[in-house]
Scaffold this active site. Sequence first.
Site, PDB file in Angstrom:
ATOM      1  N   PRO A   9       0.784  -1.226   0.000  1.00 25.93           N
ATOM      2  CA  PRO A   9       0.000   0.000   0.000  1.00 25.93           C
ATOM      3  C   PRO A   9       0.823   1.287   0.000  1.00 25.93           C
ATOM      4  O   PRO A   9       1.860   1.369   0.665  1.00 25.93           O
ATOM      5  CB  PRO A   9      -0.833  -0.092   1.288  1.00 25.93           C
ATOM      6  CG  PRO A   9      -0.139  -1.099   2.129  1.00 25.93           C
ATOM      7  CD  PRO A   9       0.516  -2.063   1.184  1.00 25.93           C
ATOM      8  N   ASN A  10       0.321   2.229  -0.773  1.00 31.54           N
ATOM      9  CA  ASN A  10       0.857   3.594  -0.882  1.00 31.54           C
ATOM     10  C   ASN A  10       2.160   3.691  -1.683  1.00 31.54           C
ATOM     11  O   ASN A  10       2.641   4.790  -1.944  1.00 31.54           O
ATOM     12  CB  ASN A  10       1.038   4.236   0.509  1.00 31.54           C
ATOM     13  CG  ASN A  10      -0.269   4.292   1.265  1.00 31.54           C
ATOM     14  OD1 ASN A  10      -1.255   4.803   0.742  1.00 31.54           O
ATOM     15  ND2 ASN A  10      -0.311   3.743   2.466  1.00 31.54           N
ATOM     16  N   ARG A  17       4.913  10.905  -2.600  1.00 34.64           N
ATOM     17  CA  ARG A  17       4.660  10.665  -1.184  1.00 34.64           C
ATOM     18  C   ARG A  17       5.909  10.933  -0.365  1.00 34.64           C
ATOM     19  O   ARG A  17       6.954  10.323  -0.598  1.00 34.64           O
ATOM     20  CB  ARG A  17       4.272   9.192  -1.041  1.00 34.64           C
ATOM     21  CG  ARG A  17       4.169   8.696   0.366  1.00 34.64           C
ATOM     22  CD  ARG A  17       4.144   7.174   0.401  1.00 34.64           C
ATOM     23  NE  ARG A  17       3.940   6.711   1.745  1.00 34.64           N
ATOM     24  CZ  ARG A  17       4.174   5.476   2.150  1.00 34.64           C
ATOM     25  NH1 ARG A  17       4.607   4.567   1.300  1.00 34.64           N
ATOM     26  NH2 ARG A  17       3.964   5.140   3.395  1.00 34.64           N
ATOM     27  N   TYR A  22      11.046   8.896   1.031  1.00 34.20           N
ATOM     28  CA  TYR A  22      11.007   7.863  -0.018  1.00 34.20           C
ATOM     29  C   TYR A  22      11.608   8.307  -1.357  1.00 34.20           C
ATOM     30  O   TYR A  22      11.626   7.517  -2.305  1.00 34.20           O
ATOM     31  CB  TYR A  22       9.549   7.410  -0.232  1.00 34.20           C
ATOM     32  CG  TYR A  22       8.945   6.797   1.018  1.00 34.20           C
ATOM     33  CD1 TYR A  22       9.422   5.592   1.525  1.00 34.20           C
ATOM     34  CD2 TYR A  22       7.915   7.436   1.712  1.00 34.20           C
ATOM     35  CE1 TYR A  22       8.891   5.032   2.676  1.00 34.20           C
ATOM     36  CE2 TYR A  22       7.366   6.875   2.870  1.00 34.20           C
ATOM     37  CZ  TYR A  22       7.861   5.677   3.343  1.00 34.20           C
ATOM     38  OH  TYR A  22       7.326   5.120   4.480  1.00 34.20           O
ATOM     39  N   ASN A  71       8.006  -5.682  -0.857  1.00 36.41           N
ATOM     40  CA  ASN A  71       7.890  -4.553   0.062  1.00 36.41           C
ATOM     41  C   ASN A  71       6.407  -4.455   0.416  1.00 36.41           C
ATOM     42  O   ASN A  71       5.618  -3.871  -0.327  1.00 36.41           O
ATOM     43  CB  ASN A  71       8.388  -3.260  -0.585  1.00 36.41           C
ATOM     44  CG  ASN A  71       8.392  -2.096   0.411  1.00 36.41           C
ATOM     45  OD1 ASN A  71       7.826  -2.204   1.496  1.00 36.41           O
ATOM     46  ND2 ASN A  71       9.029  -1.005   0.034  1.00 36.41           N
ATOM     47  N   ALA A  74       3.158  -0.859   4.811  1.00 36.70           N
ATOM     48  CA  ALA A  74       2.593  -0.850   6.171  1.00 36.70           C
ATOM     49  C   ALA A  74       2.107  -2.230   6.607  1.00 36.70           C
ATOM     50  O   ALA A  74       2.119  -2.548   7.802  1.00 36.70           O
ATOM     51  CB  ALA A  74       1.457   0.164   6.250  1.00 36.70           C
ATOM     52  N   GLU A  95      12.635  -9.577   1.683  1.00 35.50           N
ATOM     53  CA  GLU A  95      11.871  -8.424   2.188  1.00 35.50           C
ATOM     54  C   GLU A  95      12.709  -7.176   1.973  1.00 35.50           C
ATOM     55  O   GLU A  95      13.887  -7.155   2.335  1.00 35.50           O
ATOM     56  CB  GLU A  95      11.588  -8.631   3.684  1.00 35.50           C
ATOM     57  CG  GLU A  95      10.916  -7.436   4.343  1.00 35.50           C
ATOM     58  CD  GLU A  95      10.713  -7.631   5.853  1.00 35.50           C
ATOM     59  OE1 GLU A  95      10.922  -8.757   6.360  1.00 35.50           O
ATOM     60  OE2 GLU A  95      10.352  -6.646   6.514  1.00 35.50           O
ATOM     61  N   HIS A  97      12.801  -2.734   2.189  1.00 28.85           N
ATOM     62  CA  HIS A  97      12.207  -1.447   2.567  1.00 28.85           C
ATOM     63  C   HIS A  97      13.097  -0.334   2.039  1.00 28.85           C
ATOM     64  O   HIS A  97      14.329  -0.452   2.062  1.00 28.85           O
ATOM     65  CB  HIS A  97      12.054  -1.329   4.080  1.00 28.85           C
ATOM     66  CG  HIS A  97      11.112  -2.362   4.622  1.00 28.85           C
ATOM     67  ND1 HIS A  97       9.751  -2.278   4.464  1.00 28.85           N
ATOM     68  CD2 HIS A  97      11.351  -3.535   5.257  1.00 28.85           C
ATOM     69  CE1 HIS A  97       9.193  -3.357   4.995  1.00 28.85           C
ATOM     70  NE2 HIS A  97      10.142  -4.133   5.472  1.00 28.85           N
ATOM     71  N   ARG A 104      13.051   4.522  12.527  1.00 33.10           N
ATOM     72  CA  ARG A 104      11.784   5.263  12.543  1.00 33.10           C
ATOM     73  C   ARG A 104      10.949   4.836  13.765  1.00 33.10           C
ATOM     74  O   ARG A 104      11.494   4.317  14.730  1.00 33.10           O
ATOM     75  CB  ARG A 104      11.066   5.042  11.208  1.00 33.10           C
ATOM     76  CG  ARG A 104      11.924   5.511  10.006  1.00 33.10           C
ATOM     77  CD  ARG A 104      11.227   5.272   8.684  1.00 33.10           C
ATOM     78  NE  ARG A 104      10.015   6.064   8.573  1.00 33.10           N
ATOM     79  CZ  ARG A 104       9.090   5.877   7.622  1.00 33.10           C
ATOM     80  NH1 ARG A 104       9.271   4.936   6.703  1.00 33.10           N
ATOM     81  NH2 ARG A 104       8.013   6.630   7.576  1.00 33.10           N
TER      82      ARG A 104
HETATM   83  C1  DQA Z   1       8.239   1.026   3.834  1.00 33.81           C
HETATM   84  C2  DQA Z   1       8.319   1.241   5.350  1.00 33.81           C
HETATM   85  C3  DQA Z   1       6.971   1.035   5.999  1.00 33.81           C
HETATM   86  O1  DQA Z   1       7.058   1.234   7.390  1.00 33.81           O
HETATM   87  C4  DQA Z   1       5.964   2.012   5.438  1.00 33.81           C
HETATM   88  O2  DQA Z   1       4.691   1.759   5.986  1.00 33.81           O
HETATM   89  C5  DQA Z   1       5.936   2.044   3.951  1.00 33.81           C
HETATM   90  C6  DQA Z   1       7.163   1.895   3.199  1.00 33.81           C
HETATM   91  C7  DQA Z   1       9.567   1.356   3.134  1.00 33.81           C
HETATM   92  O3  DQA Z   1       9.761   0.873   2.035  1.00 33.81           O
HETATM   93  O4  DQA Z   1      10.390   2.090   3.687  1.00 33.81           O
HETATM   94  O5  DQA Z   1       4.872   2.264   3.353  1.00 33.81           O
HETATM   95  O6  DQA Z   1       7.949  -0.337   3.591  1.00 33.81           O
END
Ligand code: DQA
Length: 138
Positions: A9-10, A17, A22, A71, A74, A95, A97, A104
């Site tokens: 998501p997002n 964003r 990011y 990835n 959230a 995995e 990020h 964070r």
């Molecule tokens: C994320 C880190 C997560 O905590 C966050 O909710 C994201 C992006 C990252 O790629 O840094 O949406 O996965």
Amino acid sequence: MKIIIINGPNLNLLGKREPEVYGNENFEDYFNKLSNEFPFITLDYYQSNIEGELINKLQEIGFDYDGIILNAAAYTHTSIGIGDAVKAIKTPVIEVHISNTFSRETFRHQSYISPNAKGIIVGFGLESYRLAIQSFLK
Ligand code: DQA
């Protein structure tokens, strides 16, 4: 070799964003660069904002592909369902990020993916995805 990047998501908003966290690049542009850089592999991309769709995709490709770069955004920190799907499938999952989740908020330190991941790449910006591909190629 068949590798897929799955974004949660997002992450469809990358470039717009929170660019201070990011970065400024949208994922489609970055993905095109990666595809050009690794022409000898089949590199696919899937993004969804919906937990069940991510689980469906993991089940659909998880017995067929050679590698999954996930990835879960959230959902990493909340989804037992995605964690169980990673455990259920045969294809190894890395995995990734973009941000360093450990520098964070504390709720980002928990991952339901990590226990069943082949490895974890965290905090290198979009470069995290390239490092994951390179690791599958080794
Ligand atoms: C994320 C880190 C997560 O905590 C966050 O909710 C994201 C992006 C990252 O790629 O840094 O949406 O996965």
